[in-house]
Design a protein around this motif. Sequence first.
Motif, PDB file in Angstrom:
ATOM      1  N   ASP A  50       1.043  -1.167  -0.047  1.00 24.43           N
ATOM      2  CA  ASP A  50      -0.367   0.392  -0.300  1.00 24.43           C
ATOM      3  C   ASP A  50       0.840   1.357  -0.055  1.00 24.43           C
ATOM      4  O   ASP A  50       1.912   0.864  -0.271  1.00 24.43           O
ATOM      5  CB  ASP A  50      -1.183   0.064   1.376  1.00 24.43           C
ATOM      6  N   GLN A  51       0.252   2.573  -0.090  1.00 23.33           N
ATOM      7  CA  GLN A  51       1.147   3.831  -0.307  1.00 23.33           C
ATOM      8  C   GLN A  51       2.059   4.143   1.132  1.00 23.33           C
ATOM      9  O   GLN A  51       2.563   4.789   1.085  1.00 23.33           O
ATOM     10  CB  GLN A  51       0.148   4.738  -0.455  1.00 23.33           C
ATOM     11  N   ASN A  52       1.145   3.208   2.142  1.00 20.43           N
ATOM     12  CA  ASN A  52       2.632   3.469   3.409  1.00 20.43           C
ATOM     13  C   ASN A  52       3.201   2.477   3.526  1.00 20.43           C
ATOM     14  O   ASN A  52       4.174   2.073   4.752  1.00 20.43           O
ATOM     15  CB  ASN A  52       1.500   3.462   4.631  1.00 20.43           C
ATOM     16  N   GLU A  53       3.612   2.064   2.534  1.00 16.20           N
ATOM     17  CA  GLU A  53       4.566   0.870   2.817  1.00 16.20           C
ATOM     18  C   GLU A  53       4.382  -0.567   2.890  1.00 16.20           C
ATOM     19  O   GLU A  53       5.083  -1.030   3.535  1.00 16.20           O
ATOM     20  CB  GLU A  53       6.158   1.048   3.091  1.00 16.20           C
ATOM     21  N   ASN A  54       3.242  -1.143   3.542  1.00 16.25           N
ATOM     22  CA  ASN A  54       2.671  -2.033   4.448  1.00 16.25           C
ATOM     23  C   ASN A  54       2.400  -3.133   3.311  1.00 16.25           C
ATOM     24  O   ASN A  54       1.945  -2.956   2.438  1.00 16.25           O
ATOM     25  CB  ASN A  54       1.522  -1.353   4.949  1.00 16.25           C
ATOM     26  N   LEU A  55       3.044  -4.281   3.630  1.00 14.14           N
ATOM     27  CA  LEU A  55       2.991  -5.257   2.858  1.00 14.14           C
ATOM     28  C   LEU A  55       1.751  -6.087   2.874  1.00 14.14           C
ATOM     29  O   LEU A  55       0.748  -5.812   4.285  1.00 14.14           O
ATOM     30  CB  LEU A  55       4.014  -6.385   2.929  1.00 14.14           C
ATOM     31  N   ILE A  56       0.758  -6.557   2.251  1.00 14.81           N
ATOM     32  CA  ILE A  56      -0.758  -7.043   2.664  1.00 14.81           C
ATOM     33  C   ILE A  56      -0.445  -8.433   1.721  1.00 14.81           C
ATOM     34  O   ILE A  56      -0.415  -8.303   0.374  1.00 14.81           O
ATOM     35  CB  ILE A  56      -1.508  -5.885   2.391  1.00 14.81           C
ATOM     36  N   THR A  68      -3.909  -9.716   6.022  1.00 18.68           N
ATOM     37  CA  THR A  68      -2.508  -9.861   6.917  1.00 18.68           C
ATOM     38  C   THR A  68      -2.694  -8.345   6.574  1.00 18.68           C
ATOM     39  O   THR A  68      -1.297  -8.280   5.041  1.00 18.68           O
ATOM     40  CB  THR A  68      -1.974 -10.950   7.096  1.00 18.68           C
ATOM     41  N   ARG A  69      -1.667  -7.209   6.942  1.00 18.78           N
ATOM     42  CA  ARG A  69      -1.247  -6.360   6.702  1.00 18.78           C
ATOM     43  C   ARG A  69      -0.032  -6.242   7.742  1.00 18.78           C
ATOM     44  O   ARG A  69      -0.174  -6.009   8.736  1.00 18.78           O
ATOM     45  CB  ARG A  69      -2.132  -5.016   6.889  1.00 18.78           C
ATOM     46  N   PHE A  70       1.343  -5.997   7.261  1.00 19.43           N
ATOM     47  CA  PHE A  70       2.928  -6.290   8.288  1.00 19.43           C
ATOM     48  C   PHE A  70       3.771  -4.983   7.700  1.00 19.43           C
ATOM     49  O   PHE A  70       3.792  -5.354   5.837  1.00 19.43           O
ATOM     50  CB  PHE A  70       2.874  -7.318   7.925  1.00 19.43           C
ATOM     51  N   LYS A  71       4.504  -5.220   8.223  1.00 20.95           N
ATOM     52  CA  LYS A  71       6.149  -4.756   7.475  1.00 20.95           C
ATOM     53  C   LYS A  71       7.239  -6.097   7.770  1.00 20.95           C
ATOM     54  O   LYS A  71       7.228  -6.016   8.931  1.00 20.95           O
ATOM     55  CB  LYS A  71       6.521  -2.932   8.151  1.00 20.95           C
ATOM     56  N   LEU A  72       7.913  -5.773   7.135  1.00 23.31           N
ATOM     57  CA  LEU A  72       9.322  -6.427   7.490  1.00 23.31           C
ATOM     58  C   LEU A  72       9.330  -7.063   8.754  1.00 23.31           C
ATOM     59  O   LEU A  72      10.037  -5.627   9.077  1.00 23.31           O
ATOM     60  CB  LEU A  72      10.089  -6.787   6.270  1.00 23.31           C
ATOM     61  N   GLY A  73      10.185  -7.976   8.911  1.00 24.02           N
ATOM     62  CA  GLY A  73      10.690  -8.174  10.720  1.00 24.02           C
ATOM     63  C   GLY A  73       9.853  -6.730  11.812  1.00 24.02           C
ATOM     64  O   GLY A  73      10.707  -6.834  13.036  1.00 24.02           O
TER      65      GLY A  73
END
Length: 140
Positions: A50-56, A68-73
């Motif tokens: 998404d535009q906030n650099e979240n991976l989905i 499921t929305r997340f950021k690596l690490g």
Amino acid sequence: MLPEIPEKFYGKYKLATSENFDSFLKEIGVGLMKRKLANTTYPTVEFFKDQNENLIFKSHTVIKTSETRFKLGEEFDEDRLDGKRVKSVVEFVDGNQLIQTQRDGDMEIKYIREFNGDQIKVTSIANDVKCLRIYQRVPE
């Protein structure tokens, strides 16, 4: 600095094959009725940023859509499809694998998503029970 996920991995994938899924669900404590229902569905999974650099990861079935929305690490709370709330963290390794480690009480569950061309090979591991599911890219 976290590794960058290649753009070619983003897209929509449909479940093509599934091995030992019921045993895996049983091992992580999913009840009989939810397992029976889960075994009849062939989800479509979208993977995007998404535009906030979240991976989905967005999973669509005829029964339910989940995201499921997340950021690596970074550890995050996840509501599994069976209704349980767990802690998860996702790492990107070897240039083509997203490895998710999920904590459900004392149990550690691993989901290894390996991107190969137009497929995602998902190996799910709980204790010594393994499940393999192959998703095939859906043409846009």
